[in-house]
Scaffold this active site. Structure first.
Site, PDB file in Angstrom:
ATOM      1  N   CYS A 121       0.843  -1.199   0.000  1.00  0.00           N
ATOM      2  CA  CYS A 121       0.000   0.000   0.000  1.00  0.00           C
ATOM      3  C   CYS A 121       0.884   1.257   0.000  1.00  0.00           C
ATOM      4  CB  CYS A 121      -0.924  -0.021   1.218  1.00  0.00           C
ATOM      5  SG  CYS A 121      -2.087   1.349   1.275  1.00  0.00           S
ATOM      6  N   CYS A 122       1.920   1.248   0.837  1.00  0.00           N
ATOM      7  CA  CYS A 122       2.832   2.391   0.879  1.00  0.00           C
ATOM      8  C   CYS A 122       3.530   2.577  -0.466  1.00  0.00           C
ATOM      9  CB  CYS A 122       3.881   2.210   1.978  1.00  0.00           C
ATOM     10  SG  CYS A 122       3.276   2.584   3.630  1.00  0.00           S
ATOM     11  N   CYS A 206      -0.521   8.836   7.236  1.00  0.00           N
ATOM     12  CA  CYS A 206      -1.897   8.567   6.815  1.00  0.00           C
ATOM     13  C   CYS A 206      -2.807   8.352   8.022  1.00  0.00           C
ATOM     14  CB  CYS A 206      -1.941   7.318   5.949  1.00  0.00           C
ATOM     15  SG  CYS A 206      -1.191   7.509   4.334  1.00  0.00           S
ATOM     16  N   CYS A 209      -3.287   4.629   9.842  1.00  0.00           N
ATOM     17  CA  CYS A 209      -1.945   4.053  10.014  1.00  0.00           C
ATOM     18  C   CYS A 209      -1.086   4.856  10.982  1.00  0.00           C
ATOM     19  CB  CYS A 209      -1.239   3.949   8.673  1.00  0.00           C
ATOM     20  SG  CYS A 209      -2.002   2.736   7.590  1.00  0.00           S
ATOM     21  N   CYS A 237       8.203   3.580   5.403  1.00  0.00           N
ATOM     22  CA  CYS A 237       7.245   3.287   4.349  1.00  0.00           C
ATOM     23  C   CYS A 237       7.931   2.887   3.047  1.00  0.00           C
ATOM     24  CB  CYS A 237       6.352   4.497   4.086  1.00  0.00           C
ATOM     25  SG  CYS A 237       7.276   5.925   3.533  1.00  0.00           S
TER      26      CYS A 237
HETATM   27 FE1  SF4 Z   1      -1.275   2.815   2.905  1.00  0.00          FE
HETATM   28 FE2  SF4 Z   1      -1.087   3.152   5.529  1.00  0.00          FE
HETATM   29 FE3  SF4 Z   1       1.098   3.316   3.968  1.00  0.00          FE
HETATM   30 FE4  SF4 Z   1      -0.769   5.241   3.949  1.00  0.00          FE
HETATM   31  S1  SF4 Z   1       0.603   4.664   5.660  1.00  0.00           S
HETATM   32  S2  SF4 Z   1       0.197   4.372   2.199  1.00  0.00           S
HETATM   33  S3  SF4 Z   1      -2.685   4.021   4.142  1.00  0.00           S
HETATM   34  S4  SF4 Z   1      -0.179   1.499   4.393  1.00  0.00           S
END
Ligand code: SF4
Length: 246
Positions: A121-122, A206, A209, A237
């Site tokens: 996701c990151c 985010c 998170c 990340c």
């Molecule tokens: Fe995805 Fe969480 Fe990373 Fe944001 S912090 S990009 S929502 S995993």
């Protein structure tokens, strides 16, 4: 925008290492102009650098990654900064198709499932847009500091880093500043800061998170808190350590 491959001999890197934060920002603006920029998620260090740059090198670019999952406080704070410093922040966003595909395959809250899915996701929401931002720069200025976490203790103030096959000068002007130094500057210069800090956040990213931290916890302990019990819980990340996700 195609950038050149940057090269610097040891002497220049040593000279830059001897500069203080404001001098580094000024050098970046004077020598690299539109190929230099502060890349920030609008945490306290980013605000300090924007304030310094407003005097030392007005017009220095400011870039950010909008993951589409930031806190409302962060979105309104970015506008506050634009208003205060009369700048236009460049926003880099994920590819909609990539986000759509990821959610279809793994669900919207995939980051709860595993470290690999969080990194994926990151990668889609942060690392890839950040890569596009860096493709426009020869000098990447970031607010990393040594005392932010165990994994950042070796952060160099000046370094060369490889990005998509070319060399980029990475400057961390506040690498040696303590948390207290940062807040002292903010209060002394009346610099605006993200109000999430007043709600107990010590690191801002985010929504979901990122959570507030308790006294004594690592500054990044509020990031992906559900992974805190993992033996080696990497709280990065991928933007600064080359993570690629699943
Ligand atoms: Fe995805 Fe969480 Fe990373 Fe944001 S912090 S990009 S929502 S995993």
């Amino acid at each position: 925008m195609a950038m050149s491959t940057i090269t610097h001999d040891r002497t220049i890197l040593d000279t830059l290492n001897g500069m203080d934060a404001e001098e580094l920002l000024q050098w970046a603006g004077e020598h690299h102009g539109a190929q230099a920029g502060i890349v920030t998620s609008f945490q306290n260090t980013g605000c300090v650098m924007i304030d310094m740059a407003s005097r030392a090198t007005p017009g220095l670019r400011v870039l950010t990654v909008d993951t589409w999952r930031l806190h409302e406080e962060t979105y309104s704070f970015i506008e506050e900064i634009e208003e205060r410093y009369q700048i236009s922040v460049e926003r880099y966003e994920p590819y909609p198709k990539s986000v759509h595909r990821m959610i279809q395959q793994h669900g919207e809250f995939l980051f709860f499932d595993s470290k690999a899915k969080q990194e994926y996701c990151c990668h889609i929401r942060k690392v890839e847009p950040n890569r596009r931002a860096l493709a426009t720069l020869d000098v990447w200025i970031t607010g990393l500091r040594k005392d932010q976490s165990d994994t950042r203790q070796e952060t160099p103030k000046v370094s060369l880093t490889q990005q998509d096959g070319r060399s980029l000068l990475k400057l961390c002007p506040l690498a040696e500043w303590s948390e207290e130094d940062v807040w002292a500057y903010i209060h002394e210069h009346n610099v605006p800061y993200n109000r999430l800090y007043d709600k107990g956040y010590t690191s801002i990213g985010c929504i979901i998170c990122t959570t507030p931290t308790k006294p004594g916890e690592d500054k990044r302990a509020g990031r992906w808190r559900w992974f805190n019990s993992l033996e080696q819980s990497n709280k990065e990340c991928g933007i600064h350590n080359g993570g690629s996700g699943i």
